[in-house]
Design a protein around this motif. Structure first.
Motif, PDB file in Angstrom:
ATOM      1  N   ARG A 105       8.307 -10.558   8.582  1.00 36.00           N
ATOM      2  CA  ARG A 105       7.241  -9.743   9.192  1.00 36.00           C
ATOM      3  C   ARG A 105       6.471 -10.555  10.231  1.00 36.00           C
ATOM      4  NH1 ARG A 105       6.041  -8.334   3.312  1.00 36.00           N
ATOM      5  NH2 ARG A 105       7.292  -6.446   2.916  1.00 36.00           N
ATOM      6  N   ALA A 125      15.240  -4.374   6.040  1.00 32.77           N
ATOM      7  CA  ALA A 125      14.777  -3.078   5.530  1.00 32.77           C
ATOM      8  C   ALA A 125      13.676  -3.260   4.489  1.00 32.77           C
ATOM      9  CB  ALA A 125      15.951  -2.305   4.938  1.00 32.77           C
ATOM     10  N   GLY A 128      10.385  -3.738   5.824  1.00 30.63           N
ATOM     11  CA  GLY A 128       9.873  -2.613   6.605  1.00 30.63           C
ATOM     12  C   GLY A 128      10.163  -2.711   8.084  1.00 30.63           C
ATOM     13  N   ASN A 131      12.414   0.537   9.776  1.00 33.29           N
ATOM     14  CA  ASN A 131      11.908   1.914   9.763  1.00 33.29           C
ATOM     15  C   ASN A 131      11.960   2.499  11.175  1.00 33.29           C
ATOM     16  OD1 ASN A 131      11.369   1.436   7.099  1.00 33.29           O
ATOM     17  ND2 ASN A 131       9.151   1.331   7.324  1.00 33.29           N
ATOM     18  N   GLY A 132      12.622   3.636  11.313  1.00 25.75           N
ATOM     19  CA  GLY A 132      12.751   4.267  12.617  1.00 25.75           C
ATOM     20  C   GLY A 132      13.874   3.712  13.469  1.00 25.75           C
ATOM     21  N   TYR A 133      14.659   2.809  12.913  1.00 22.66           N
ATOM     22  CA  TYR A 133      15.786   2.215  13.644  1.00 22.66           C
ATOM     23  C   TYR A 133      17.113   2.664  13.036  1.00 22.66           C
ATOM     24  CZ  TYR A 133      12.697  -1.191  15.948  1.00 22.66           C
ATOM     25  OH  TYR A 133      11.726  -1.792  16.702  1.00 22.66           O
ATOM     26  N   ARG A 146      21.190   3.141   1.798  1.00 20.59           N
ATOM     27  CA  ARG A 146      20.714   4.489   2.092  1.00 20.59           C
ATOM     28  C   ARG A 146      19.847   5.038   0.966  1.00 20.59           C
ATOM     29  NH1 ARG A 146      26.513   6.833   4.359  1.00 20.59           N
ATOM     30  NH2 ARG A 146      26.195   6.318   6.565  1.00 20.59           N
ATOM     31  N   PHE A 149      16.444   2.880   0.867  1.00 18.92           N
ATOM     32  CA  PHE A 149      15.569   2.999   2.037  1.00 18.92           C
ATOM     33  C   PHE A 149      15.910   4.281   2.824  1.00 18.92           C
ATOM     34  CE2 PHE A 149      16.333  -1.566   1.257  1.00 18.92           C
ATOM     35  CZ  PHE A 149      15.043  -1.959   0.938  1.00 18.92           C
ATOM     36  N   GLN A 151      14.247   6.082   4.650  1.00 15.89           N
ATOM     37  CA  GLN A 151      13.549   6.235   5.924  1.00 15.89           C
ATOM     38  C   GLN A 151      14.286   5.586   7.094  1.00 15.89           C
ATOM     39  OE1 GLN A 151      12.770   4.348   3.374  1.00 15.89           O
ATOM     40  NE2 GLN A 151      11.452   2.599   3.877  1.00 15.89           N
ATOM     41  N   ILE A 152      15.352   4.820   6.820  1.00 12.16           N
ATOM     42  CA  ILE A 152      16.116   4.212   7.907  1.00 12.16           C
ATOM     43  C   ILE A 152      17.424   4.974   8.094  1.00 12.16           C
ATOM     44  CG2 ILE A 152      15.111   1.951   7.397  1.00 12.16           C
ATOM     45  CD1 ILE A 152      17.765   1.085   6.280  1.00 12.16           C
ATOM     46  N   THR A 153      18.026   4.806   9.258  1.00 10.62           N
ATOM     47  CA  THR A 153      19.303   5.464   9.549  1.00 10.62           C
ATOM     48  C   THR A 153      20.412   4.414   9.474  1.00 10.62           C
ATOM     49  OG1 THR A 153      18.199   7.030  11.021  1.00 10.62           O
ATOM     50  CG2 THR A 153      20.596   6.844  11.222  1.00 10.62           C
ATOM     51  N   ARG A 165      16.439  -4.468  17.411  1.00 10.34           N
ATOM     52  CA  ARG A 165      17.026  -4.666  16.089  1.00 10.34           C
ATOM     53  C   ARG A 165      18.541  -4.659  16.236  1.00 10.34           C
ATOM     54  NH1 ARG A 165      12.645  -6.044  15.536  1.00 10.34           N
ATOM     55  NH2 ARG A 165      11.055  -5.340  14.055  1.00 10.34           N
TER      56      ARG A 165
END
Length: 331
Positions: A105, A125, A128, A131-133, A146, A149, A151-153, A165
């Motif tokens: 972080r 992941a 954090g 997130n959004g990546y 999956r 997490f 919230q990730i793709t 990333r």
């Protein structure tokens, strides 16, 4: 798409890349990445890249092969970095201790591109930072990533460069990812020279997928779904109708459609088509079979229909896959 930040692209000296080695990291993945950087320097006849091997405490950690590399420093004593990659391997979930996540972080707050190789994406992941990546990870860990997490793709591709990333699935995919990074930083001509030196015949792209065993992709026990795919794989040249498959499997057509939609997010017919097109692509790349013969062997009755489906899937016609015209003349 990988978007280098201003500091990286304007850097006058070599791009300094840190590799954070986690216990049981995959040595071949790390070695392929460094090999690309070394060869980039050699071919450019200047130091475009330098790299540092880091561990959390400065002590050596064992790779999954049982071999150890002497680290250059601990993370606390590291020189300034332009990029950082987490090198993972076995037992990655047990390595997400707070000091590791806090360090990741802290590095992210410096706005440098951060990446991961093999299972290292799990730690990004967990911190954090994905997130959004979009990202990828080795197929054995894809389902668990999956699930843990949502919230990730997480994709099943070989590697993903999504803004700042950068992740790859492990094995030799790190070579393809780093060739792509070098291409975006220092040009395609240099990458061509590196590839030729390594006899790396085709630089794979972000569009190429890992070969993911179905049981890992769906992450659950679905015997009817597995049986359906086995039927498809055994009947490529003469595809079965959906009604025939349902009859063989003693389920209704609607049940079969629901199984595919729930677990694979596509219809049975779409999955079947992609399976046949993937087989066709392998034949085009690896054999000198005439295109019409490839089409027929993969269940397409005419060349125009095959070409239309192929172009829709891969963005180019079958003939364009054959970059070496001499291949056809070898028959």
């Amino acid at each position: 798409m990988f978007e280098p930040n201003q500091d990286l692209t304007a850097n006058d000296g070599p791009v300094h890349i840190g590799f954070l080695m986690m216990p049981h990291y995959t040595l071949i993945t790390f070695a392929n990445a460094v090999a690309v950087l070394r060869m980039a320097n050699l071919k450019a006849q200047q130091e475009l890249y330098r790299w540092s091997v880091l561990t959390m405490d400065g002590q050596a950690v064992c790779s999954s092969d049982g071999l150890e590399l002497k680290p250059d420093s601990s993370v606390a004593d590291s020189e300034a970095l332009h990029m950082l990659f987490v090198c993972g391997g076995y037992k990655i979930e047990s390595q997400s201790a707070e000091p590791v996540l806090d360090y990741l972080r802290a590095m992210s707050r410096q706005n440098i591109p951060m990446g991961a190789m093999c299972t290292g994406a799990y730690l990004l992941a967990a911190a954090g930072l994905l997130n959004g990546y979009r990202c990828t990870i080795h197929w054995e860990n894809l389902s668990s990533l999956r699930e843990r997490f949502p919230q990730i793709t997480a994709t099943s591709t070989l590697f993903v460069l999504d803004r700042n990333r950068l992740t790859c699935s492990g094995g030799v995919s790190s070579m393809d990812m780093f060739l792509s990074i070098v291409s975006r930083l220092h040009g395609a001509k240099l990458v061509q020279e590196i590839s030729e030196q390594f006899t790396h015949e085709r630089v794979r792209t972000e569009e190429d997928s890992q070969r993911v065993p179905l049981r890992y992709l769906i992450g659950v026990n679905q015997p009817k779904l597995m049986d359906a795919v086995v039927l498809m794989e055994a009947n490529i040249e003469e595809p079965l109708s959906l009604d025939d498959m349902a009859s063989y499997l003693t389920v209704s057509r609607r049940q079969l459609e629901r199984l595919f939609q729930k677990n694979l997010h596509c219809s049975p017919s779409r999955y079947y088509l992609e399976l046949r097109l993937n087989r066709a692509r392998q034949l085009l790349l690896q054999t000198s079979m005439p295109i019409i013969d490839v089409a027929i062997s993969c269940g397409f009755s005419t060349s125009p229909h095959f070409s239309k489906c192929y172009s829709g899937q891969y963005g180019k016609p079958p003939r364009a896959e054959r970059t070496a015209p001499a291949l056809v003349g070898c028959m």
